[in-house]
Enzyme design. Structure first.
Site, PDB file in Angstrom:
ATOM      1  N   HIS A  19       0.844  -1.204   0.000  1.00 50.71           N
ATOM      2  CA  HIS A  19       0.000   0.000   0.000  1.00 50.71           C
ATOM      3  C   HIS A  19       0.878   1.253   0.000  1.00 50.71           C
ATOM      4  O   HIS A  19       0.631   2.199  -0.748  1.00 50.71           O
ATOM      5  CB  HIS A  19      -0.900   0.034   1.250  1.00 50.71           C
ATOM      6  N   LYS A  43     -17.793  -6.446   7.838  1.00 51.16           N
ATOM      7  CA  LYS A  43     -16.564  -7.217   8.033  1.00 51.16           C
ATOM      8  C   LYS A  43     -16.204  -7.302   9.501  1.00 51.16           C
ATOM      9  O   LYS A  43     -16.633  -6.489  10.321  1.00 51.16           O
ATOM     10  CB  LYS A  43     -15.423  -6.547   7.260  1.00 51.16           C
ATOM     11  N   ARG A  92      -1.767  -6.271  -8.576  1.00 49.35           N
ATOM     12  CA  ARG A  92      -0.508  -6.981  -8.325  1.00 49.35           C
ATOM     13  C   ARG A  92      -0.241  -8.037  -9.372  1.00 49.35           C
ATOM     14  O   ARG A  92       0.882  -8.240  -9.806  1.00 49.35           O
ATOM     15  CB  ARG A  92      -0.556  -7.655  -6.931  1.00 49.35           C
ATOM     16  N   SER A 130      -3.047  -7.785   2.653  1.00 49.59           N
ATOM     17  CA  SER A 130      -3.362  -7.641   4.080  1.00 49.59           C
ATOM     18  C   SER A 130      -3.810  -8.978   4.663  1.00 49.59           C
ATOM     19  O   SER A 130      -3.490  -9.323   5.799  1.00 49.59           O
ATOM     20  CB  SER A 130      -4.474  -6.607   4.271  1.00 49.59           C
TER      21      SER A 130
HETATM   22  O1  PNS Z   1      -8.920  -3.069   0.006  1.00 49.03           O
HETATM   23  P1  PNS Z   1     -10.142  -3.675  -0.614  1.00 49.03           P
HETATM   24  O2  PNS Z   1     -10.937  -4.444   0.420  1.00 49.03           O
HETATM   25  O3  PNS Z   1      -9.839  -4.488  -1.838  1.00 49.03           O
HETATM   26  O4  PNS Z   1     -11.070  -2.433  -1.089  1.00 49.03           O
HETATM   27  C1  PNS Z   1     -12.316  -2.658  -1.703  1.00 49.03           C
HETATM   28  C2  PNS Z   1     -13.106  -1.347  -1.810  1.00 49.03           C
HETATM   29  C3  PNS Z   1     -13.198  -0.645  -0.468  1.00 49.03           C
HETATM   30  C4  PNS Z   1     -12.413  -0.407  -2.773  1.00 49.03           C
HETATM   31  C5  PNS Z   1     -14.515  -1.699  -2.354  1.00 49.03           C
HETATM   32  O5  PNS Z   1     -15.073  -2.723  -1.592  1.00 49.03           O
HETATM   33  C6  PNS Z   1     -15.465  -0.510  -2.347  1.00 49.03           C
HETATM   34  O6  PNS Z   1     -15.334   0.388  -3.151  1.00 49.03           O
HETATM   35  N1  PNS Z   1     -16.415  -0.505  -1.384  1.00 49.03           N
HETATM   36  C7  PNS Z   1     -17.341   0.599  -1.179  1.00 49.03           C
HETATM   37  C8  PNS Z   1     -18.750   0.232  -1.649  1.00 49.03           C
HETATM   38  C9  PNS Z   1     -18.876   0.395  -3.147  1.00 49.03           C
HETATM   39  O7  PNS Z   1     -18.638   1.446  -3.711  1.00 49.03           O
HETATM   40  N2  PNS Z   1     -19.240  -0.720  -3.793  1.00 49.03           N
HETATM   41  C10 PNS Z   1     -19.379  -0.786  -5.237  1.00 49.03           C
HETATM   42  C11 PNS Z   1     -18.037  -1.084  -5.866  1.00 49.03           C
HETATM   43  S1  PNS Z   1     -18.213  -1.327  -7.574  1.00 49.03           S
END
Ligand code: PNS
Length: 188
Positions: A19, A43, A92, A130
């Protein structure tokens, strides 16, 4: 001249060197970069959102154009609220691509004006996540090269607390240095 503001959304549970690598790269490209920690009630995280925010703030204190924030709801709504034009996501390996593409296209559907920018972390972080950091730490392995020192310290503190409440014997570390992070419980 138009200033470009980007958000870098994620769970960051915990934040890793991968990150940080991406944040550094993003800070060189965008005028402003907001690292946005998702507040996700579904979560069961290792760290509270407040802890993750503090760790990220400490990790990014050297970057003048990087700030840390938290959000809930849709990422695109948050991006609009803070007047960002772009969403940064790390890729990645090819295995990340499918999910990331799906998310980027859905975000574009929801908010066509926002661009998603995919960035690659340095090669040495291409296997890092993570989830794996949590798993390695939980099983007594060393996470020293995977996360910044302050995050490593916080993870070890979490594991120590967790193991104090455990009933059985904690897992045995593979090397003496790995074992340093956590005192073992004596058999009853
Ligand atoms: O670090 P992560 O868990 O891969 O991040 C995922 C994240 C937070 C970017 C994604 O889950 C997200 O954008 N969540 C917010 C809700 C949302 O906008 N959902 C629609 C995504 S298309």
């Amino acid at each position: 001249m138009k200033r470009i503001k980007a958000i870098y959304p994620g769970s960051f549970d915990p934040p890793t060197n991968g990150h940080l690598d991406l944040i550094e790269r993003g800070s060189k490209i965008f005028d402003e970069l907001v690292v946005a920690v998702l507040r996700n009630p579904d979560k069961d995280p290792l760290f509270s959102v407040a802890d993750r925010r503090k760790m990220l703030e400490a990790m990014t204190s050297d970057f003048d154009n990087v700030s840390v924030d938290t959000f809930d709801g849709l990422t695109v709504d948050y991006a609009l609220r803070v007047e960002a034009q772009a969403i940064v996501r790390g890729i990645r390996a090819i295995s990340d691509y499918e999910y990331e593409l799906q998310m980027a296209l859905m975000n574009r559907k929801l908010q066509p004006a926002l661009e998603t920018i995919f960035m690659m972390p340095a090669e040495q972080y291409s296997y890092l996540s993570s989830r794996l950091v949590r798993e390695v730490a939980q099983l007594g392995g060393s996470i020293d090269c995977l996360v910044p020192e302050l995050v490593g310290q916080k993870v070890r503190e979490k594991m120590d607390v967790a193991h104090r409440f455990e009933d059985g014997e904690p897992p045995v570390a593979k090397t003496p240095s790995e074992g340093k992070s956590r005192p073992r419980k004596k058999k009853a």
